[in-house]
Design an enzyme around this catalytic site. Sequence first.
Site, mmCIF file in Angstrom:
data_model
loop_
_atom_site.group_PDB
_atom_site.id
_atom_site.type_symbol
_atom_site.label_atom_id
_atom_site.label_comp_id
_atom_site.label_asym_id
_atom_site.label_seq_id
_atom_site.Cartn_x
_atom_site.Cartn_y
_atom_site.Cartn_z
ATOM 1 N N HIS A 57 0.892 -1.195 -0.043
ATOM 2 C CA HIS A 57 0.118 0.104 0.175
ATOM 3 C C HIS A 57 0.891 1.208 0.049
ATOM 4 O O HIS A 57 1.533 1.425 1.076
ATOM 5 C CB HIS A 57 -0.837 0.072 1.304
ATOM 6 N N HIS A 59 1.459 5.385 -2.243
ATOM 7 C CA HIS A 59 0.848 6.610 -3.176
ATOM 8 C C HIS A 59 2.253 6.999 -3.909
ATOM 9 O O HIS A 59 2.709 8.044 -3.212
ATOM 10 C CB HIS A 59 0.088 7.511 -2.268
ATOM 11 N N GLN A 152 -9.699 9.044 -5.283
ATOM 12 C CA GLN A 152 -9.378 9.782 -4.041
ATOM 13 C C GLN A 152 -10.742 10.513 -3.543
ATOM 14 O O GLN A 152 -10.859 10.731 -2.244
ATOM 15 C CB GLN A 152 -8.203 10.792 -4.177
ATOM 16 N N HIS A 210 -9.588 1.404 0.012
ATOM 17 C CA HIS A 210 -9.270 2.383 1.325
ATOM 18 C C HIS A 210 -10.759 2.182 1.950
ATOM 19 O O HIS A 210 -11.611 2.398 1.576
ATOM 20 C CB HIS A 210 -9.124 3.804 0.971
ATOM 21 N N GLU A 213 -11.209 4.154 6.905
ATOM 22 C CA GLU A 213 -10.048 4.819 7.371
ATOM 23 C C GLU A 213 -10.249 6.084 8.326
ATOM 24 O O GLU A 213 -10.241 7.304 7.656
ATOM 25 C CB GLU A 213 -8.882 5.306 6.495
ATOM 26 N N ASP A 309 2.359 3.397 2.891
ATOM 27 C CA ASP A 309 1.573 4.234 2.689
ATOM 28 C C ASP A 309 2.053 5.462 2.016
ATOM 29 O O ASP A 309 1.541 5.780 0.992
ATOM 30 C CB ASP A 309 0.467 4.574 3.709
ATOM 31 N N TRP A 315 0.306 13.763 3.593
ATOM 32 C CA TRP A 315 -0.049 13.240 4.703
ATOM 33 C C TRP A 315 1.202 12.914 5.678
ATOM 34 O O TRP A 315 0.792 12.566 6.995
ATOM 35 C CB TRP A 315 -0.851 11.928 4.368
#
Length: 424
Positions: A57, A59, A152, A210, A213, A309, A315
Amino acid sequence: MFDLILRRATLPDGRTGVDIGIRGGRIAAVEPNLPGEAGPEIDATGRLVTPPFVDAHFHMDSTLSYGMPRVNRSGTLLEGIALWGELKPTLAQEAIVERALAYCDWAVARGLLAIRSHVDVCDPRLLATEALLEVKKRVAPYLDLQLVAFPQDGVLRSPGAEDLLRRALDMGVDVVGGIPHFERTMADGAESVRLLCEIAAERGLLVDMHCDETDDPLSRHVETLAYETQRLGLQGRVTGSHLTSMHSMDNYYVSKLIPLMAEADLGVVSNPLINITLQGRHDTYPKRRGMTRVPELMAAGLTVALGHDCVMDPWYPLGSGDMLEVAHMGLHVAQMTGSDGIAACFQAVTANPAKLLHLEGYGLEPGCHADLVVLQAGDPVEAVRTRATRLFVLRRGKVVSRCAPVQAELDLPGRPGAVTFTRS
């Protein structure tokens, strides 16, 4: 005759003094005192040799963009999404490719040779999709990059997102993604799960969503994901990522939920570095950790992986592609500090994510790809404890990265002249 022999390896299952013979890019033999000659040989000197690390996982479209357009001051998931929304219109394809390739360099040096990356498809230009498809092609000789079409902004919430997702899949993206808890209502979230799983079933694709979360214990879209998986016959092909709401759910409901997930043969990815950073931001004290119930899910027989992630993006300001750091944090937060728990967390960044990605030829058996990592550690527990240096990284039997052993020189009366932080 072998192309290469790795001598005197210790394997993750505890076998020691093992030689690994490589021929034609694949493992040809795994046995002690392997007879035969090879051109080059690598003496592992009893150190741990493992298949490569796998990140289930990530991005990659946003990686290494920290501070663009500005820093996430609240540290929350929603501010990160808002910052990414501001950044998207200014993105250039060349910049995404450059950052992604730089991260892949880091990954290879860390022995991370397979990554599943979610790519945002809620941009009418599909700029990031085109960029990462180009990256996938360019890194293929040394890294497996699997892409997830990730809406997203919500496949129902964002106008045109379903069409964009389908276009991304037509372009060659591998996996169907989603974000049901970000839809406008719980009902829309459940509908998005149904829609996306049906798209995957129609196309014969995997699903990685996802899911939940959030700190909200009433966010229960993983229940719908398990149902749709069974309804559509997708068992073993669907992964729920994050699942942080399970941290806040009451035990009675979870006692029903986990068996439903097991019946559907759902995969699970927890992202400890990011989950404990983003979750619990609205708590005073006590603060929830926010990570899903990793040991309980493992005990129920589900395949659980730990993902990185984010690295230096809206983030998360830290990270370096080190899956041993991920495992290290995961075992602390999950309180899996027994030797079996630590070994399970090592599996959660190697064999388990490889299973979720359906990687062909992964492992240490004859016939598997000769993708290997020699670590400055004697076993998986020591590797996690020290975040061991990757001495050699091999892709298809060829060394693609090497690093000198780490040691500190000492000048202490009556003590050794150097320490390596290992017990051997």
